[in-house]
Design an enzyme around this catalytic site. Sequence first.
Site, PDB file in Angstrom:
ATOM      1  CB  SER A  15      -0.958  -0.009   1.194  1.00 61.96           C
ATOM      2  OG  SER A  15      -0.266  -0.252   2.405  1.00 61.96           O
ATOM      3  CG  PHE A  16       4.115   3.893   2.563  1.00 62.59           C
ATOM      4  CD1 PHE A  16       3.346   5.047   2.568  1.00 62.59           C
ATOM      5  CD2 PHE A  16       5.450   4.007   2.910  1.00 62.59           C
ATOM      6  CE1 PHE A  16       3.893   6.287   2.893  1.00 62.59           C
ATOM      7  CE2 PHE A  16       6.011   5.235   3.231  1.00 62.59           C
ATOM      8  CZ  PHE A  16       5.234   6.378   3.223  1.00 62.59           C
ATOM      9  CE  LYS A 110       6.735   4.339   9.262  1.00 59.89           C
ATOM     10  NZ  LYS A 110       5.479   5.020   9.642  1.00 59.89           N
ATOM     11  CE  LYS A 193       5.056   2.952  13.177  1.00 56.72           C
ATOM     12  NZ  LYS A 193       3.910   2.386  12.443  1.00 56.72           N
ATOM     13  CB  SER A 256      -2.524   1.312  13.135  1.00 53.39           C
ATOM     14  OG  SER A 256      -1.479   0.513  13.664  1.00 53.39           O
ATOM     15  NE  ARG A 257       0.246  -2.769   7.750  1.00 51.33           N
ATOM     16  CZ  ARG A 257       1.187  -2.749   6.818  1.00 51.33           C
ATOM     17  NH1 ARG A 257       1.167  -3.592   5.810  1.00 51.33           N
ATOM     18  NH2 ARG A 257       2.191  -1.901   6.902  1.00 51.33           N
TER      19      ARG A 257
END
Length: 351
Positions: A15-16, A110, A193, A256-257
């Site tokens: 997706s990103f 990430k 995070k 958020s997954r």
Amino acid sequence: MSDDRLKVAVLGGGSFGTALASIAADNGARVHQWLRDTALADEINRDHRNSHYLPEYAINPAVTASTDMQDVLTGAALVLVAIPSTAFRSVVRQARPWLSAEQILVSTTKGIQEDGFKLMSQILEEETGFPHIGVISGPNLASEVADKQLTATVIASDDPLTRTRVQSVLGCSYFRVYASNDRFGVELGGALKNIYAIAAGMAAALGMGENTRSMLMTRALAEMSRFAVELGANPMTFLGLSGVGDLIVTCSSRLSRNYRVGYALGEGRTLEEAVDALGQVAEGVNTVKLVHAKAAEEGVYMPLAEGLYEVLFNQVPARDMARLLMQGEQSSDVEFTLSREDVKEARRLEE
């Protein structure tokens, strides 16, 4: 007739990566996106859609998708590597024959590699030895980027050319790109995070209130910065988009997954059930395991990460973990103004 537009390569069909490919094309770059899946590449070229990850998003028609790594990389001035951490090194190795030292290589992933506790930019350095390496991180939920919601990110690199090139290629009216020279801190913030998003999802499922969410996020920020500084990062980095900014969005949103995995755990599902229901990679699950081990090795106090490890891998009920955390050490709030050691010493004197 020659095409003098800057060529950008995007490795990855998630997706990103897809959203960034379209932004670069919107800004006038020639964009080639590499995917393993031939059918998905054909769909992007034919319908300008990525039905697997961003089904409602209209991709800029100028984005060309391909399974041919050489074709995608040859002549690219900027290479964005948007590959999950578990496959990151193998894809970079596959790409290596068509990479050159003049190219700018930027990770958007990430995560942390288990072997050696390596960040993705470190893998880029090890596999290429090239000078122009950076990372993108920040509060960047891909679906909102695709919807052209106002968003900001950070490009972190020691190399000024890398920073300015990424800003010019990706910066636009709805996607702002800010610069940092603390690549290690920015990248750690983006990886760490994910742990606390799982905790936030669990807390929401358990019906905990806004006070709890606020406490959780601020103690998470303290824990993240404590760990990162121990490994050499600048604590001030965590006041920015890749620290507190990314932490807020990932601990507050069902998009958020990692938050969704935590929510499923809080509902009483097993880790396997939670991950299966998600249907995508949740980097935080693996990160919990890696950070728990690294914190023990370095002697870093990380009660939230330790508690999550017990829930994820030792079947401790989420509600029990929350109760145990409230029985933990009451120490300093911001350790860089008042150290934990000073608080302990004052307590000893009081006794």
